[in-house]
Design a protein around this motif. Structure first.
Motif, mmCIF file in Angstrom:
data_model
loop_
_atom_site.group_PDB
_atom_site.id
_atom_site.type_symbol
_atom_site.label_atom_id
_atom_site.label_comp_id
_atom_site.label_asym_id
_atom_site.label_seq_id
_atom_site.Cartn_x
_atom_site.Cartn_y
_atom_site.Cartn_z
ATOM 1 N N ASP C 89 0.841 -1.190 0.000
ATOM 2 C CA ASP C 89 0.000 0.000 0.000
ATOM 3 C C ASP C 89 0.888 1.256 0.000
ATOM 4 O O ASP C 89 1.838 1.342 0.755
ATOM 5 C CB ASP C 89 -0.887 -0.017 1.262
ATOM 6 N N ARG C 90 0.564 2.209 -0.867
ATOM 7 C CA ARG C 90 1.428 3.381 -0.995
ATOM 8 C C ARG C 90 1.431 4.258 0.246
ATOM 9 O O ARG C 90 2.358 5.028 0.473
ATOM 10 C CB ARG C 90 1.000 4.206 -2.208
ATOM 11 N N THR C 91 0.374 4.147 1.037
ATOM 12 C CA THR C 91 0.320 4.925 2.267
ATOM 13 C C THR C 91 1.470 4.552 3.197
ATOM 14 O O THR C 91 1.891 5.359 4.021
ATOM 15 C CB THR C 91 -1.030 4.691 2.967
ATOM 16 N N ALA C 92 1.989 3.330 3.039
ATOM 17 C CA ALA C 92 3.097 2.889 3.888
ATOM 18 C C ALA C 92 4.268 3.861 3.798
ATOM 19 O O ALA C 92 4.934 4.141 4.796
ATOM 20 C CB ALA C 92 3.542 1.480 3.486
ATOM 21 N N LEU C 93 4.513 4.393 2.595
ATOM 22 C CA LEU C 93 5.632 5.317 2.427
ATOM 23 C C LEU C 93 5.380 6.621 3.192
ATOM 24 O O LEU C 93 6.279 7.150 3.844
ATOM 25 C CB LEU C 93 5.869 5.610 0.941
ATOM 26 N N LEU C 94 4.142 7.111 3.116
ATOM 27 C CA LEU C 94 3.784 8.321 3.858
ATOM 28 C C LEU C 94 3.992 8.113 5.351
ATOM 29 O O LEU C 94 4.645 8.919 6.033
ATOM 30 C CB LEU C 94 2.325 8.689 3.577
ATOM 31 N N VAL C 95 3.461 6.992 5.859
ATOM 32 C CA VAL C 95 3.554 6.726 7.294
ATOM 33 C C VAL C 95 5.021 6.595 7.708
ATOM 34 O O VAL C 95 5.463 7.191 8.696
ATOM 35 C CB VAL C 95 2.763 5.448 7.659
ATOM 36 N N ALA C 96 5.794 5.830 6.912
ATOM 37 C CA ALA C 96 7.196 5.598 7.274
ATOM 38 C C ALA C 96 7.985 6.907 7.250
ATOM 39 O O ALA C 96 8.798 7.169 8.142
ATOM 40 C CB ALA C 96 7.818 4.584 6.318
ATOM 41 N N LYS C 97 7.732 7.735 6.236
ATOM 42 C CA LYS C 97 8.486 8.992 6.139
ATOM 43 C C LYS C 97 8.106 9.940 7.266
ATOM 44 O O LYS C 97 8.963 10.627 7.825
ATOM 45 C CB LYS C 97 8.238 9.654 4.784
ATOM 46 N N ALA C 98 6.815 10.004 7.595
ATOM 47 C CA ALA C 98 6.386 10.880 8.684
ATOM 48 C C ALA C 98 6.991 10.400 9.998
ATOM 49 O O ALA C 98 7.463 11.199 10.812
ATOM 50 C CB ALA C 98 4.862 10.922 8.761
ATOM 51 N N LEU C 99 7.015 9.074 10.207
ATOM 52 C CA LEU C 99 7.624 8.532 11.427
ATOM 53 C C LEU C 99 9.120 8.835 11.467
ATOM 54 O O LEU C 99 9.674 9.154 12.525
ATOM 55 C CB LEU C 99 7.386 7.019 11.517
ATOM 56 N N THR C 100 9.765 8.736 10.290
ATOM 57 C CA THR C 100 11.191 9.043 10.220
ATOM 58 C C THR C 100 11.444 10.483 10.654
ATOM 59 O O THR C 100 12.315 10.758 11.489
ATOM 60 C CB THR C 100 11.693 8.865 8.774
ATOM 61 N N LEU C 101 10.663 11.390 10.081
ATOM 62 C CA LEU C 101 10.843 12.800 10.407
ATOM 63 C C LEU C 101 10.551 13.042 11.885
ATOM 64 O O LEU C 101 11.263 13.790 12.568
ATOM 65 C CB LEU C 101 9.912 13.638 9.519
ATOM 66 N N PHE C 102 9.519 12.371 12.394
ATOM 67 C CA PHE C 102 9.156 12.491 13.808
ATOM 68 C C PHE C 102 10.328 12.028 14.681
ATOM 69 O O PHE C 102 10.689 12.692 15.663
ATOM 70 C CB PHE C 102 7.906 11.645 14.077
ATOM 71 N N ALA C 103 10.928 10.906 14.278
ATOM 72 C CA ALA C 103 12.067 10.380 15.047
ATOM 73 C C ALA C 103 13.252 11.340 14.977
ATOM 74 O O ALA C 103 13.890 11.634 15.997
ATOM 75 C CB ALA C 103 12.467 9.005 14.502
ATOM 76 N N PHE C 104 13.534 11.858 13.785
ATOM 77 C CA PHE C 104 14.645 12.800 13.631
ATOM 78 C C PHE C 104 14.440 14.020 14.523
ATOM 79 O O PHE C 104 15.359 14.468 15.214
ATOM 80 C CB PHE C 104 14.771 13.262 12.173
ATOM 81 N N LEU C 105 13.217 14.558 14.501
ATOM 82 C CA LEU C 105 12.925 15.747 15.305
ATOM 83 C C LEU C 105 13.129 15.446 16.783
ATOM 84 O O LEU C 105 13.704 16.249 17.526
ATOM 85 C CB LEU C 105 11.487 16.219 15.056
ATOM 86 N N GLY C 106 12.665 14.259 17.205
ATOM 87 C CA GLY C 106 12.824 13.869 18.599
ATOM 88 C C GLY C 106 14.290 13.798 19.003
ATOM 89 O O GLY C 106 14.683 14.312 20.061
ATOM 90 N N ILE C 107 15.092 13.193 18.124
ATOM 91 C CA ILE C 107 16.521 13.050 18.441
ATOM 92 C C ILE C 107 17.184 14.422 18.489
ATOM 93 O O ILE C 107 17.984 14.714 19.386
ATOM 94 C CB ILE C 107 17.212 12.141 17.394
ATOM 95 N N VAL C 108 16.833 15.274 17.525
ATOM 96 C CA VAL C 108 17.407 16.625 17.500
ATOM 97 C C VAL C 108 17.061 17.358 18.794
ATOM 98 O O VAL C 108 17.910 17.992 19.423
ATOM 99 C CB VAL C 108 16.893 17.412 16.272
ATOM 100 N N GLU C 109 15.790 17.227 19.224
ATOM 101 C CA GLU C 109 15.366 17.955 20.413
ATOM 102 C C GLU C 109 16.014 17.411 21.681
ATOM 103 O O GLU C 109 16.202 18.152 22.651
ATOM 104 C CB GLU C 109 13.833 17.914 20.526
ATOM 105 N N LEU C 110 16.366 16.139 21.647
ATOM 106 C CA LEU C 110 17.074 15.541 22.775
ATOM 107 C C LEU C 110 18.355 16.317 23.074
ATOM 108 O O LEU C 110 18.804 16.399 24.217
ATOM 109 C CB LEU C 110 17.412 14.083 22.426
ATOM 110 N N VAL C 111 18.958 16.875 22.039
ATOM 111 C CA VAL C 111 20.155 17.684 22.216
ATOM 112 C C VAL C 111 19.807 19.174 22.260
ATOM 113 O O VAL C 111 20.300 19.925 23.098
ATOM 114 C CB VAL C 111 21.164 17.420 21.067
ATOM 115 N N ALA C 112 18.909 19.585 21.360
ATOM 116 C CA ALA C 112 18.671 21.019 21.175
ATOM 117 C C ALA C 112 17.944 21.647 22.363
ATOM 118 O O ALA C 112 18.208 22.798 22.702
ATOM 119 C CB ALA C 112 17.890 21.255 19.887
ATOM 120 N N VAL C 113 17.040 20.911 23.003
ATOM 121 C CA VAL C 113 16.311 21.503 24.125
ATOM 122 C C VAL C 113 17.212 21.664 25.362
ATOM 123 O O VAL C 113 17.255 22.752 25.953
ATOM 124 C CB VAL C 113 15.021 20.704 24.430
ATOM 125 N N PRO C 114 17.972 20.622 25.763
ATOM 126 C CA PRO C 114 18.934 20.852 26.848
ATOM 127 C C PRO C 114 19.935 21.960 26.520
ATOM 128 O O PRO C 114 20.286 22.758 27.394
ATOM 129 C CB PRO C 114 19.649 19.501 26.985
#
Lengths: 226, 234, 224
Positions: C89-114
Motif C-alpha cells: 500500500d502506498r500509504t506505507a511510504l507516507l507513514v514511514a516517512k512521517a515517522l522518520t521525520l518524527f524520530a529525527f525531530l525527537g533526536i534533535v530535540e534531545l540535544v537542542a532543548v537541553p
C-alpha cells in the motif's frame, strides 16, 4: 452591480459614528476577503475533481480560481492596511486577524507559480498543483481559526456590526458582497476564455507549421494546458 | 501451471510526455512463457513501454492488460508478480548489497534465505557486505538482476540486462533471467530490450521493433532477419 | 502494511546512521541559531514568551533542513520505483516517512532543548519537563505530517530547496503559534504555569486534520 454597490456605499450607507468616512472601505475590504476565501476553498474542490477525473479542465479552473483569489487577497491587504492606517495610524497591525491571516495565506499561495514552473512534466505539474490547491485550501480556514484565536479583537467586529446595524448598512454590505462575487466570477470566466484562445491559437499555428508532433516552440509556461 | 490467458495484451496503447507522444498505437499479444525482444534506437519508446508494463507509468491511450489484469486500474494486483530491471539499479548507494536485497525481500514478503540464494546465483556473495557506492557498474548490475528476480516473478521486464557485464558475468546471470540463448529451466514470460540483433533474437519468440514511438516491426523471432533490425536504426 | 512500514523505517534509520546527513546538521543548525539569537536579541537569558518564541523558531527552521532531505535518496537512487514495484500500500511510504521525520525531530530535540536550557533559558527546565515533552510531541507530529507532504510536493521540482521553506513555513504558522503559546507558561519565571488546554487542543486538531489530508492526497504524488 458593482457600480450599484459603490453608489450605495457612497450615498446611502451612513458614516460610522467614530470612524467617519473611512469606514466605507469596509464595504470593499470585507467582501473582497470573503470572496477570496471562498475562492481558495473552491480552487481546492476543483483540484480534488482534477485528481479524481484526470481531466485538465479542472486543473485549469483551479489555476484560474487561485489566480484571481490571490489578486483579491492582495486587494484585501491593500484595503486593510489603508483602513488600519486611518483607524490606528499604522499600515499594518498585528492584532488584526484578517490582515495577518491574509498575509500568511498570500505568502503560501504566492508559491503556487514557482511550484508549477519548476515541474517540467505537464501532467505531473497539474497533479502536483492540484495537491497543493487541496492542502492550501484546507489550510486557509484552519489558519483563520488559529490566528483569530490568537489575536484580540480590537477591530470593529463585522459580525456584530452587520447584525445590530441599521438596515441600510446590512443592505449595502450584501449588495457589495454580491457585486464582488460577480466580479470574481466574471474575471475567472474572462481569464478562462483568454487561456482557451491562446491555446487554440498555438495549436492552429503549430498545424500551420505542419508539425503536429513537435514540441511547441512558444517557450515554457506554468499555466495549465488543455 | 501456465496461465491460459495471454500474459500481455496491448491494444492501441500510447503514452505522452507533455505534448510529445513517446509511444503510440502499440498493439500486440504475448502468450505466457514466451519471450518478446524489443529493438529500437534510443528514444524509440522501449523504456517507456517497459515502465508502462511495470505499472510505473500509466498508459494514456488504449488498453493494456498485464497477467490478465487491466492497467492502470488493477496495478496493485500484478505489482508483486513482475520483476523489473531498468537502467537504474534501484539500490541505495550507502547500503550494502545484502541490506538492499533484505529491504526488498521484506517489501515483497520473501524469506530472508532467498536473499543469500540470489546473491550466490549472481556471484556476489563475497562482496555483498560492501556499500553499493563502492562497487563497479557490472557488480551493481548483478545486484540489480538479483533484486529483479528476488521474488520469483512470473513476468520479467528487462531493459538491456547484460549492459556493463563482462562475458563471464553475463554467462553467470543468463540462467537467472533466461537471455543470451541459455535455455531457462522455467518458462517465465519475458520482455527484453536489446541493441544486438543476433544476441537479442537468440532465445526470443517474438521480435518487436520500435521507431519514433510506433511499431515498425512485429514478427516471430525466427522470421526476422538481422538486416530488418539494422533498418530500424537507420 | 505494518511490516512494510517497519521495513521502510528500518531502512531509513540505517541510511541516516550510515550517511549522517540530516540529524547532525539539524542539531548544529539549532545551536548556531541560539548563538545568532543571543547576539541578535542581545540577551544572555530569555524567559516566558520570548524563550518560547526563540525555541520554536529555532526548532522549526532546523526541521526545514530535515524536510529538504527527506525524499532525496528516493528520488536520486530510484527508491520511489523500487517501492512502487512492491505489492505494498502506498500509504506505507507516507507513514514511514512521517515517522522518520518524527524520530529525527525527537533526536534533535534531545540535544537542542537541553542546549537551549543551558545557553539561553532563564528559569530551570526540570519542573516543566513532562508538559514540555507533551507539547514537543504534538508539535513534532504536525511538523512531521506537513513536512512529509511538502517534501513530497517539492521533490519533483527543480528548485526544491526554495520551494520547501516557502510552502512549509506558512503552513506551519498555526503549529508555531499554538506550540509557542503552549510553551510560554512552561518557560516562565517563578515555576511552571499550567498548560493552556485550548491551544493544546488546536495543536491536536491540526495534526489530525493534516494527517487525514496527507492520507487522501499522498498517492497522487507518487503516480507517474
Amino acid at each position: 452591480m458593482l457600480t450599484l454597490a459603490f453608489a450605495l456605499v457612497f450615498f446611502y450607507a451612513p458614516n460610522d459614528a467614530d470612524q467617519g468616512f473611512i469606514f466605507k472601505i469596509f464595504y470593499v475590504h470585507v467582501p473582497l476577503a470573503i470572496v477570496a476565501l471562498v475562492g481558495f476553498v473552491v480552487a481546492a474542490v476543483f483540484g480534488a475533481l482534477h485528481l479524481r477525473s484526470q481531466e485538465s479542465k479542472w486543473d485549469m479552473r483551479s489555476y484560474v480560481t487561485i489566480h484571481i483569489s490571490v489578486i483579491f487577497a492582495v486587494g484585501v491587504l491593500v484595503t486593510g492596511s489603508i483602513w488600519a492606517r486611518a483607524s490606528w495610524g499604522h499600515w499594518f497591525v498585528w492584532d488584526e486577524p484578517m490582515l495577518v491571516s491574509f498575509l500568511i495565506v498570500f505568502l503560501l499561495y504566492a508559491t503556487y507559480w514557482p511550484l508549477r514552473f519548476s515541474i517540467e512534466d505537464k501532467e505531473k505539474q497539474s497533479r502536483y498543483a492540484s495537491v497543493f490547491a487541496i492542502v492550501a485550501g484546507a489550510f486557509v480556514p484552519l489558519n483563520f481559526a488559529a490566528v483569530r484565536m490568537a489575536e484580540s479583537f480590537t477591530h470593529p467586529q463585522t459580525a456584530t456590526t452587520t447584525t445590530s446595524a441599521p438596515a441600510s448598512v446590512t443592505l449595502t454590505f450584501l449588495v457589495a458582497l454580491a457585486g464582488m462575487a460577480l466580479l470574481f466570477v466574471t474575471l475567472c470566466k474572462y481569464e478562462m476564455a483568454s487561456k482557451h484562445a491562446t491555446f487554440r491559437l498555438r495549436a492552429l499555428r503549430r498545424r500551420l507549421a505542419g508539425d503536429e508532433d513537435e514540441l511547441s516552440m512558444t517557450g515554457r509556461s506554468a499555466a495549465p494546458q488543455l | 501451471m501456465p496461465d491460459p490467458a495471454p500474459a500481455l495484451v496491448l491494444r492501441g496503447a500510447g503514452r505522452r510526455y507533455g505534448e510529445r507522444a513517446a509511444l503510440r498505437d502499440v498493439t500486440l499479444e504475448l502468450e505466457a512463457g514466451r519471450t518478446l525482444v524489443v529493438f529500437g534506437p534510443n528514444g524509440a519508446g522501449k523504456t517507456t513501454l517497459l515502465r508502462m508494463l511495470a505499472t510505473l507509468l500509466r498508459p494514456h491511450a488504449g488498453e493494456v492488460r498485464v497477467l490478465g489484469r487491466p492497467l492502470p486500474g488493477d496495478g496493485y494486483a500484478v505489482r508483486g508478480r513482475i520483476g523489473f530491471l531498468g537502467h537504474e539499479a534501484l539500490l541505495y548507494r550507502e547500503l550494502s548489497g545484502r541490506e538492499n536485497l533484505r529491504f526488498h525481500a521484506k517489501l515483497h514478503r520473501v524469506a530472508a534465505g532467498r536473499v543469500d540464494e540470489v546473491l550466490d546465483a549472481v556471484g556476489m556473495t563475497a562482496r555483498c557486505g560492501d556499500p553499493v557506492a563502492e562497487l563497479s557498474r557490472g557488480m551493481v548490475q548483478r545486484l540489480a538482476i538479483a533484486r529483479a528476480v528476488l521474488h520469483e516473478p512470473e513476468l520479467l521486464l528487462l531493459d538491456e540486462p547484460l549492459a556493463n557485464l563482462d562475458p563471464a558475468a553475463a554467462a553467470q546471470v543468463a540462467p537467472l533471467i533466461g537471455v543470451g540463448g541459455a535455455g531457462p529451466s522455467d518458462r517465465r514470460t519475458r520482455v527484453v530490450t536489446s541493441h544486438d540483433p543476433a544476441g537479442g533474437l537468440q532465445g526470443a519468440d517474438v521480435a518487436l521493433g520500435l521507431k519514433g514511438g510506433r511499431v515498425a516491426l512485429l514478427a516471430a523471432a525466427t522470421d526476422v532477419e538481422p538486416a530488418q533490425i539494422a533498418e530500424l536504426y537507420r | 502494511m505494518m511490516s512494510a512500514v517497519a521495513a521502510l523505517l528500518a531502512k531509513e534509520l540505517t541510511l541516516e546512521l550510515r550517511t549522517r546527513e540530516s540529524v547532525p546538521s539539524m542539531v548544529l543548525f539549532s545551536i548556531a541559531t541560539y548563538v545568532v539569537f543571543h547576539f541578535g536579541l542581545d540577551r544572555d537569558r530569555v524567559t516566558g514568551d520570548l524563550a518560547s518564541g526563540v525555541l520554536w523558531v529555532t526548532l522549526l527552521f532546523s526541521a526545514i533542513l530535515g524536510v529538504n532531505r527527506l525524499f532525496v535518496a528516493e528520488y536520486e537512487q530510484g527508491g520511489f520505483d523500487g517501492f512502487l514495484l512492491a505489492p505494498v500500500d502506498r500509504t506505507a511510504l507516507l507513514v514511514a516517512k512521517a515517522l522518520t521525520l518524527f524520530a529525527f525531530l525527537g533526536i534533535v530535540e534531545l540535544v537542542a532543548v537541553p542546549a537551549f536550557a543551558l545557553l539561553l533559558l532563564g528559569p530551570p527546565l526540570t519542573q516543566a519537563l513532562p508538559q514540555l515533552v507533551l507539547v514537543l510531541a504534538l508539535a513534532n507530529a504536525g511538523i512531521a505530517v506537513i513536512g512529509t507532504l511538502v517534501a513530497g510536493l517539492a521533490i519533483q521540482t527543480r528548485a526544491r530547496d526554495l520551494i520547501v521553506p516557502l510552502i512549509a513555513l506558512p503552513l506551519l504558522v498555526p503549529v508555531l503559534l499554538a506550540a509557542a503559546r503552549c510553551a510560554t507558561p512552561l518557560l516562565s519565571d517563578g515555576g511552571a504555569g499550567a498548560l493552556p488546554g485550548n491551544w493544546l487542543a488546536i495543536l491536536a486538531i491540526y495534526d489530525l486534520l493534516f494527517a487525514l489530508i496527507a492520507y487522501a492526497v499522498f498517492d497522487f504524488l507518487l503516480e507517474d
